[in-house]
Design a protein around this motif. Sequence first.
Motif, PDB file in Angstrom:
ATOM      1  N   ALA A   1       0.829  -1.207   0.000  1.00  0.00           N
ATOM      2  CA  ALA A   1       0.000   0.000   0.000  1.00  0.00           C
ATOM      3  C   ALA A   1       0.861   1.253   0.000  1.00  0.00           C
ATOM      4  N   PHE A   2       1.963   1.220   0.718  1.00  0.00           N
ATOM      5  CA  PHE A   2       2.855   2.380   0.746  1.00  0.00           C
ATOM      6  C   PHE A   2       3.534   2.585  -0.607  1.00  0.00           C
ATOM      7  N   VAL A   3       4.026   1.485  -1.199  1.00  0.00           N
ATOM      8  CA  VAL A   3       4.754   1.586  -2.460  1.00  0.00           C
ATOM      9  C   VAL A   3       3.829   1.990  -3.604  1.00  0.00           C
ATOM     10  N   SER A   4       2.644   1.377  -3.656  1.00  0.00           N
ATOM     11  CA  SER A   4       1.721   1.636  -4.766  1.00  0.00           C
ATOM     12  C   SER A   4       0.878   2.883  -4.557  1.00  0.00           C
ATOM     13  N   ASN A   5       0.671   3.246  -3.296  1.00  0.00           N
ATOM     14  CA  ASN A   5      -0.149   4.405  -2.948  1.00  0.00           C
ATOM     15  C   ASN A   5      -1.555   4.311  -3.537  1.00  0.00           C
ATOM     16  N   SER A   6      -2.058   3.053  -3.658  1.00  0.00           N
ATOM     17  CA  SER A   6      -3.367   2.884  -4.276  1.00  0.00           C
ATOM     18  C   SER A   6      -4.269   1.913  -3.520  1.00  0.00           C
ATOM     19  N   MET A   7      -3.705   1.184  -2.573  1.00  0.00           N
ATOM     20  CA  MET A   7      -4.487   0.179  -1.854  1.00  0.00           C
ATOM     21  C   MET A   7      -5.184   0.804  -0.650  1.00  0.00           C
ATOM     22  N   ASN A   8      -6.483   0.541  -0.539  1.00  0.00           N
ATOM     23  CA  ASN A   8      -7.267   1.041   0.590  1.00  0.00           C
ATOM     24  C   ASN A   8      -7.309  -0.034   1.674  1.00  0.00           C
ATOM     25  N   LEU A   9      -6.433   0.089   2.661  1.00  0.00           N
ATOM     26  CA  LEU A   9      -6.320  -0.930   3.702  1.00  0.00           C
ATOM     27  C   LEU A   9      -7.499  -0.936   4.659  1.00  0.00           C
ATOM     28  N   SER A  10      -8.264   0.146   4.686  1.00  0.00           N
ATOM     29  CA  SER A  10      -9.403   0.206   5.604  1.00  0.00           C
ATOM     30  C   SER A  10     -10.456  -0.860   5.279  1.00  0.00           C
ATOM     31  N   LYS A  11     -10.470  -1.311   4.000  1.00  0.00           N
ATOM     32  CA  LYS A  11     -11.449  -2.322   3.602  1.00  0.00           C
ATOM     33  C   LYS A  11     -11.083  -3.723   4.090  1.00  0.00           C
ATOM     34  N   ILE A  12      -9.828  -3.905   4.460  1.00  0.00           N
ATOM     35  CA  ILE A  12      -9.401  -5.230   4.924  1.00  0.00           C
ATOM     36  C   ILE A  12      -8.805  -5.136   6.332  1.00  0.00           C
ATOM     37  N   ILE A  13      -9.319  -4.203   7.118  1.00  0.00           N
ATOM     38  CA  ILE A  13      -8.833  -4.026   8.476  1.00  0.00           C
ATOM     39  C   ILE A  13      -9.144  -5.242   9.346  1.00  0.00           C
ATOM     40  N   PHE A  14     -10.072  -6.084   8.858  1.00  0.00           N
ATOM     41  CA  PHE A  14     -10.398  -7.291   9.617  1.00  0.00           C
ATOM     42  C   PHE A  14      -9.219  -8.257   9.673  1.00  0.00           C
ATOM     43  N   LEU A  15      -8.274  -8.172   8.705  1.00  0.00           N
ATOM     44  CA  LEU A  15      -7.155  -9.108   8.663  1.00  0.00           C
ATOM     45  C   LEU A  15      -6.286  -9.052   9.921  1.00  0.00           C
ATOM     46  N   PRO A  16      -5.826  -7.860  10.349  1.00  0.00           N
ATOM     47  CA  PRO A  16      -5.019  -7.850  11.578  1.00  0.00           C
ATOM     48  C   PRO A  16      -5.812  -8.250  12.811  1.00  0.00           C
ATOM     49  N   TYR A  17      -7.105  -7.909  12.847  1.00  0.00           N
ATOM     50  CA  TYR A  17      -7.934  -8.336  13.977  1.00  0.00           C
ATOM     51  C   TYR A  17      -8.027  -9.863  14.014  1.00  0.00           C
ATOM     52  N   LEU A  18      -8.261 -10.468  12.849  1.00  0.00           N
ATOM     53  CA  LEU A  18      -8.357 -11.919  12.769  1.00  0.00           C
ATOM     54  C   LEU A  18      -7.025 -12.569  13.117  1.00  0.00           C
ATOM     55  N   SER A  19      -5.937 -11.977  12.634  1.00  0.00           N
ATOM     56  CA  SER A  19      -4.607 -12.493  12.933  1.00  0.00           C
ATOM     57  C   SER A  19      -4.345 -12.503  14.435  1.00  0.00           C
ATOM     58  N   CYS A  20      -4.615 -11.387  15.087  1.00  0.00           N
ATOM     59  CA  CYS A  20      -4.353 -11.282  16.531  1.00  0.00           C
ATOM     60  C   CYS A  20      -5.266 -12.210  17.324  1.00  0.00           C
ATOM     61  N   PHE A  21      -6.534 -12.300  16.921  1.00  0.00           N
ATOM     62  CA  PHE A  21      -7.476 -13.177  17.627  1.00  0.00           C
ATOM     63  C   PHE A  21      -7.022 -14.636  17.525  1.00  0.00           C
ATOM     64  N   LEU A  22      -6.717 -15.088  16.308  1.00  0.00           N
ATOM     65  CA  LEU A  22      -6.278 -16.469  16.129  1.00  0.00           C
ATOM     66  C   LEU A  22      -4.960 -16.734  16.846  1.00  0.00           C
ATOM     67  N   GLY A  23      -4.046 -15.771  16.765  1.00  0.00           N
ATOM     68  CA  GLY A  23      -2.741 -15.944  17.411  1.00  0.00           C
ATOM     69  C   GLY A  23      -2.852 -16.045  18.918  1.00  0.00           C
ATOM     70  N   ILE A  24      -3.676 -15.192  19.515  1.00  0.00           N
ATOM     71  CA  ILE A  24      -3.856 -15.224  20.967  1.00  0.00           C
ATOM     72  C   ILE A  24      -4.522 -16.521  21.406  1.00  0.00           C
ATOM     73  N   VAL A  25      -5.574 -16.924  20.703  1.00  0.00           N
ATOM     74  CA  VAL A  25      -6.267 -18.179  21.030  1.00  0.00           C
ATOM     75  C   VAL A  25      -5.313 -19.364  20.888  1.00  0.00           C
ATOM     76  N   GLY A  26      -4.535 -19.361  19.806  1.00  0.00           N
ATOM     77  CA  GLY A  26      -3.625 -20.477  19.568  1.00  0.00           C
ATOM     78  C   GLY A  26      -2.516 -20.591  20.592  1.00  0.00           C
ATOM     79  N   THR A  27      -1.876 -19.476  20.918  1.00  0.00           N
ATOM     80  CA  THR A  27      -0.774 -19.506  21.891  1.00  0.00           C
ATOM     81  C   THR A  27      -1.269 -19.887  23.283  1.00  0.00           C
ATOM     82  N   VAL A  28      -2.377 -19.298  23.707  1.00  0.00           N
ATOM     83  CA  VAL A  28      -2.924 -19.622  25.028  1.00  0.00           C
ATOM     84  C   VAL A  28      -3.339 -21.092  25.084  1.00  0.00           C
TER      85      VAL A  28
END
Length: 294
Positions: free
Chosen positions: A117-144
């Motif tokens: 997104a930084f290099v291309s200056n064209s990607m709207n990351l707000s539309k896929i903000i669920f990805l980091p939330y999902l990553s953190c949720f799965l990671g926390i559940v998995g590690t615990v």
Amino acid sequence: MATLLNLIALLSPFVLVIGIGMKFFKISRMPLNIRWEIYPLPSAKRERCQGSYMEEVDWIKKKHEKGLFGEFIEPFKEIFFLHRVKKFNLYGIWTWSIALHWGVWLLFLWNILILIAFVSNSMNLSKIIFLPYLSCFLGIVGTVGLILKRINNKELKLYTSGIEYFNLIFLFVIFISGLLMIYRENSTLEALLYVESVLSFNLSISEFHPFTLIHFLLFEIFLIYIPFSKFFHGPVKFFTFHKILWDDYYQKKDSPEEKKILQQLNYKVNWAGPHILPEQTWLENARNTNLHEK
């Protein structure tokens, strides 16, 4: 401090790539493993998928062909679905392990998308903000889940070393810091600004929230740590699959493999046993048929 953080951020991807390359080189130079030759092989052609090509008549006169499709599918199933863990693990860790692994995959994906997104200056990351939330949720559940499993299961606890607890806690802290970072307003924009500051070598600590700095620093340390830790088990599976599980090429005279085997047969055995001749070579031990006279 800002200069040090900037250097760590810039160097961490290079340390990861160079470290993995060095590890691959080191492993490729190690002595040959004993091949398993357990059939069927995923690389086998469909018409003989249940056995070896050496079972065919005049196999030595035929071209040894392999089906590449199976060799791609099998690692894919292992990397993304951990199907061997699900099928063979006796301790019921698949649910927590798959959650942790997908948390890590999505964490890498999110950081790659930030860079794109930084290099291309064209990607709207707000539309896929669920990805980091999902990553953190799965990671926390998995590690615990894995920590509790290893603590509460007496048998599994015996196989768990201190470094494995450290690795799980380390990942847990990374995912917690990521959740704290993205939960704030304008966190995606701040992440983009962080990348811009790092690449321009103009990182200023005062411009970023502590959660942003902590999370990226932990992730960068993770990149540096991977090649020199048990996290490297993923890339090593290439050798496990292709050189131990699936390698069924027949031995040719004067081939590099034969030269390695002859060299290894001359290694001296430096351990004792009722069936072993200490300080003799492996070849001499293999030829020893008078074990009862030892």
